[in-house]
Design a protein around this motif. Structure first.
Motif, PDB file in Angstrom:
ATOM      1  N   ARG A  51       0.858  -1.178   0.000  1.00 35.14           N
ATOM      2  CA  ARG A  51       0.000   0.000   0.000  1.00 35.14           C
ATOM      3  C   ARG A  51       0.897   1.232   0.000  1.00 35.14           C
ATOM      4  NH1 ARG A  51      -5.082  -0.375  -1.372  1.00 35.14           N
ATOM      5  NH2 ARG A  51      -5.332   1.671  -0.381  1.00 35.14           N
ATOM      6  N   GLY A  52       0.485   2.259  -0.715  1.00 33.75           N
ATOM      7  CA  GLY A  52       1.264   3.483  -0.774  1.00 33.75           C
ATOM      8  C   GLY A  52       0.530   4.639  -0.116  1.00 33.75           C
ATOM      9  N   TYR A  53       1.292   5.499   0.588  1.00 32.15           N
ATOM     10  CA  TYR A  53       0.690   6.645   1.266  1.00 32.15           C
ATOM     11  C   TYR A  53       1.587   7.871   1.084  1.00 32.15           C
ATOM     12  CZ  TYR A  53      -1.931   2.986   3.714  1.00 32.15           C
ATOM     13  OH  TYR A  53      -2.723   1.899   4.009  1.00 32.15           O
ATOM     14  N   VAL A  54       0.948   9.024   0.900  1.00 32.18           N
ATOM     15  CA  VAL A  54       1.660  10.297   0.894  1.00 32.18           C
ATOM     16  C   VAL A  54       1.134  11.116   2.067  1.00 32.18           C
ATOM     17  CG1 VAL A  54       2.207  12.409  -0.357  1.00 32.18           C
ATOM     18  CG2 VAL A  54       1.926  10.247  -1.613  1.00 32.18           C
ATOM     19  N   LEU A  55       2.012  11.405   3.023  1.00 28.27           N
ATOM     20  CA  LEU A  55       1.616  12.181   4.198  1.00 28.27           C
ATOM     21  C   LEU A  55       1.756  13.664   3.897  1.00 28.27           C
ATOM     22  CD1 LEU A  55       3.261  10.250   7.175  1.00 28.27           C
ATOM     23  CD2 LEU A  55       1.002   9.995   6.194  1.00 28.27           C
ATOM     24  N   THR A  56       0.715  14.426   4.188  1.00 26.71           N
ATOM     25  CA  THR A  56       0.722  15.870   3.963  1.00 26.71           C
ATOM     26  C   THR A  56       0.080  16.571   5.158  1.00 26.71           C
ATOM     27  OG1 THR A  56      -1.471  16.027   2.943  1.00 26.71           O
ATOM     28  CG2 THR A  56       0.366  15.381   1.495  1.00 26.71           C
ATOM     29  N   PHE A  57       0.015  17.905   5.081  1.00 28.03           N
ATOM     30  CA  PHE A  57      -0.681  18.681   6.104  1.00 28.03           C
ATOM     31  C   PHE A  57      -2.200  18.642   5.911  1.00 28.03           C
ATOM     32  CE2 PHE A  57       3.279  21.540   6.398  1.00 28.03           C
ATOM     33  CZ  PHE A  57       3.772  20.821   7.474  1.00 28.03           C
ATOM     34  N   GLY A  58      -2.657  18.043   4.839  1.00 29.76           N
ATOM     35  CA  GLY A  58      -4.088  18.036   4.532  1.00 29.76           C
ATOM     36  C   GLY A  58      -4.918  17.247   5.529  1.00 29.76           C
ATOM     37  N   LYS A  59      -6.223  17.514   5.534  1.00 24.34           N
ATOM     38  CA  LYS A  59      -7.144  16.868   6.481  1.00 24.34           C
ATOM     39  C   LYS A  59      -7.827  15.639   5.892  1.00 24.34           C
ATOM     40  CE  LYS A  59      -8.260  21.290   8.724  1.00 24.34           C
ATOM     41  NZ  LYS A  59      -9.341  22.237   9.081  1.00 24.34           N
ATOM     42  N   GLU A  60      -8.056  15.666   4.580  1.00 24.39           N
ATOM     43  CA  GLU A  60      -8.836  14.605   3.953  1.00 24.39           C
ATOM     44  C   GLU A  60      -7.938  13.492   3.423  1.00 24.39           C
ATOM     45  OE1 GLU A  60     -11.171  16.388   0.927  1.00 24.39           O
ATOM     46  OE2 GLU A  60     -12.414  17.554   2.298  1.00 24.39           O
ATOM     47  N   THR A  61      -8.517  12.290   3.348  1.00 22.00           N
ATOM     48  CA  THR A  61      -7.853  11.151   2.716  1.00 22.00           C
ATOM     49  C   THR A  61      -8.360  11.066   1.279  1.00 22.00           C
ATOM     50  OG1 THR A  61      -7.656   9.956   4.805  1.00 22.00           O
ATOM     51  CG2 THR A  61      -7.498   8.671   2.779  1.00 22.00           C
ATOM     52  N   LEU A  62      -7.422  11.134   0.333  1.00 20.04           N
ATOM     53  CA  LEU A  62      -7.792  11.146  -1.079  1.00 20.04           C
ATOM     54  C   LEU A  62      -7.064  10.041  -1.818  1.00 20.04           C
ATOM     55  CD1 LEU A  62      -7.545  15.002  -1.683  1.00 20.04           C
ATOM     56  CD2 LEU A  62      -9.638  13.678  -1.355  1.00 20.04           C
ATOM     57  N   ARG A  71      -4.400   3.321  10.172  1.00 12.77           N
ATOM     58  CA  ARG A  71      -4.294   2.265   9.165  1.00 12.77           C
ATOM     59  C   ARG A  71      -3.222   1.248   9.557  1.00 12.77           C
ATOM     60  NH1 ARG A  71      -6.225   4.190   4.111  1.00 12.77           N
ATOM     61  NH2 ARG A  71      -8.182   5.257   4.574  1.00 12.77           N
ATOM     62  N   LEU A  72      -2.096   1.739  10.043  1.00  9.18           N
ATOM     63  CA  LEU A  72      -1.005   0.834  10.409  1.00  9.18           C
ATOM     64  C   LEU A  72      -1.396  -0.067  11.578  1.00  9.18           C
ATOM     65  CD1 LEU A  72       2.124   3.198  10.128  1.00  9.18           C
ATOM     66  CD2 LEU A  72       1.309   1.498   8.476  1.00  9.18           C
ATOM     67  N   ARG A  73      -2.147   0.484  12.526  1.00  8.26           N
ATOM     68  CA  ARG A  73      -2.589  -0.335  13.657  1.00  8.26           C
ATOM     69  C   ARG A  73      -3.537  -1.440  13.186  1.00  8.26           C
ATOM     70  NH1 ARG A  73      -2.325   4.719  16.545  1.00  8.26           N
ATOM     71  NH2 ARG A  73      -4.470   5.253  15.965  1.00  8.26           N
ATOM     72  N   GLN A  74      -4.370  -1.120  12.227  1.00  4.66           N
ATOM     73  CA  GLN A  74      -5.325  -2.105  11.717  1.00  4.66           C
ATOM     74  C   GLN A  74      -4.641  -3.232  10.945  1.00  4.66           C
ATOM     75  OE1 GLN A  74      -8.103   0.178   9.376  1.00  4.66           O
ATOM     76  NE2 GLN A  74      -8.771   1.397  11.127  1.00  4.66           N
ATOM     77  N   ASN A 113      -4.364   9.599  10.455  1.00  4.11           N
ATOM     78  CA  ASN A 113      -5.101   8.546   9.767  1.00  4.11           C
ATOM     79  C   ASN A 113      -4.180   7.416   9.331  1.00  4.11           C
ATOM     80  OD1 ASN A 113      -7.548   9.842  10.098  1.00  4.11           O
ATOM     81  ND2 ASN A 113      -7.493  10.859   8.109  1.00  4.11           N
ATOM     82  N   LEU A 114      -2.944   7.759   8.988  1.00  2.95           N
ATOM     83  CA  LEU A 114      -1.989   6.708   8.635  1.00  2.95           C
ATOM     84  C   LEU A 114      -1.742   5.779   9.820  1.00  2.95           C
ATOM     85  CD1 LEU A 114       0.249   5.431   6.782  1.00  2.95           C
ATOM     86  CD2 LEU A 114       1.829   6.907   8.024  1.00  2.95           C
TER      87      LEU A 114
END
Length: 402
Positions: free
Chosen positions: A369-380, A397-400, A393-394
């Motif tokens: 799975r790929g993730y880009v962490l930003t200052f944003g609030k929403e998951t897109l 996800r990692l805990r799950q 939110n990341l």
């Protein structure tokens, strides 16, 4: 507010260990809240002895048997690394009552020194946990902040040590100056007998200015004017103290992985800002170090997430000889997560190019799975397997997936 208590995620795990092991060790950097946590959970039923107290330390060092006759279990022993001889006597006490759990709760801010004594004397009798500074979830619960930018700013300008948040009037600059002085005098000078403390202090500042970069021992040696072997020793001291965290490059072969140069991050992003003279919001967001600071913050939150669950971190960075690089690789039971960290709110598909390249180049990452962490609030979503996401939110996800 001085009597306020910040609830820690590790509480339930400590209780579990205290009911399962004769001895529980709680390591972590100075001022991360180890003593406060143990006193909060066990203070009514346990005696307390601190080896920061010179008189108590003298008895523990010179007559550990007498120390344990004076201070009977159940007992909290604070900063136990000052008395290595104490552990063999604890073993005798524990072996005499093998069914009694939670006899000794031991803290220490020098994890490698403690681990050496544990493995030699208390193997199989001790449960080992580590308490990092405040995580974003702990800080959010205490302050009421929830926005990524607000939490990042708080972590940078006020740090993640509990005392700075409990004591509202604490002066951050003066607190960090005192913290560094205490650390150098108590731990570095006392335990490691470093002669040139001025050069060591300069080294810590230079390392903070290169936070998140691959360690170049030769360059550090040249800049400070000491041998490469000295730089290696100082790196080990900072790591043992929980001041820095070394992130190694990913390789399927563990020996190869450890032979490569790691990146150095600071467990507390506030300390990095202090050492770089970043004290205001304006300085923070105008700093050329902003990207490295956000990277430091996010990666250390992943580290804290593991430590607060009593789990070993299986995290790395990824880099190829052709320049493909991914900031963070997290290995979990459900597979790999490839994470890029960007200090902004811009959503651009080109930001995911390095993640996609890593997925193509390494067969182990084909289903990651790929993730880009930003200052944003929403998951897109950015395709089927990549998302733009906030640090909080990341972590969920990692805990799950762990």
């Amino acid at each position: 507010m001085k009597n306020a208590y910040i609830k820690r995620i590790l509480e339930s795990k400590i209780k579990e260990y205290a009911s399962s092991f004769s001895v529980v060790s709680l390591t972590g950097p100075r001022q991360s809240g180890k003593t406060t946590l143990l006193k909060h959970l066990f203070g009514r039923d346990y005696s307390y002895a601190s080896l920061d107290d010179l008189g108590t330390r003298d008895m523990a060092v010179n007559d550990p048997k007498m120390f344990l006759e004076t201070w009977k279990p159940p007992l909290i022993i604070d900063e136990a690394q000052y008395s290595p001889g104490l552990f063999s006597q604890i073993k005798i006490k524990v072996d005499d009552k093998p069914r009694q759990k939670g006899m000794y709760l031991i803290t220490g801010s020098q994890q490698f020194l403690l681990m050496k004594n544990f493995t030699e004397t208390l193997a199989g009798r001790i449960g080992i946990l580590s308490l990092p500074p405040l995580s974003l979830d702990e800080l959010s619960a205490f302050t009421g902040l929830s926005d990524t930018l607000d939490l990042f700013e708080q972590a940078c300008l006020k740090g993640s040590f509990p005392q700075l948040h409990i004591e509202k009037t604490a002066r951050v600059y003066g607190w960090y100056e005192g913290y560094l002085q205490t650390y150098i005098e108590r731990d570095v000078k006392t335990l490691y007998n470093i002669g040139n403390l001025l050069s060591f202090s300069s080294f810590v500042k230079i390392l903070a200015s290169r936070c998140g970069q691959v360690l170049n021992m030769s360059a550090l040696s040249s800049d400070i004017g000491v041998a490469v072997s000295t730089i290696k020793s100082w790196i080990s001291i900072l790591e043992a103290s929980g001041i820095i965290y070394l992130l190694y490059p990913y390789h399927a072969n563990i020996r190869t992985r450890l032979a490569k140069s790691p990146k150095a991050y600071f467990m507390d992003t506030g300390l990095v800002c202090h050492l770089n003279n970043i004290t205001t919001k304006k300085q923070l967001f105008a700093s050329p170090l902003l990207g490295f600071l956000f990277e430091n913050y996010c990666i250390m939150e992943v580290v804290k997430n593991c430590k607060n669950r009593g789990e070993r971190e299986r995290i790395f960075f990824f880099r190829t000889s052709k320049g493909v690089e991914v900031d963070l690789v997290v290995e979990g039971r459900a597979g790999y997560a490839l994470i890029e960290i960007k200090s902004g709110m811009r959503i651009d598909s080109s930001i995911t190019d390095s993640i996609k390249a890593a997925m193509r180049l390494n067969k182990n990452f084909a289903k990651a799975r790929g993730y880009v962490l930003t200052f944003g609030k929403e998951t897109l979503a950015a395709g089927e397997t990549i998302e733009f996401i906030s640090p909080r939110n990341l972590l969920s996800r990692l805990r799950q997936s762990s």
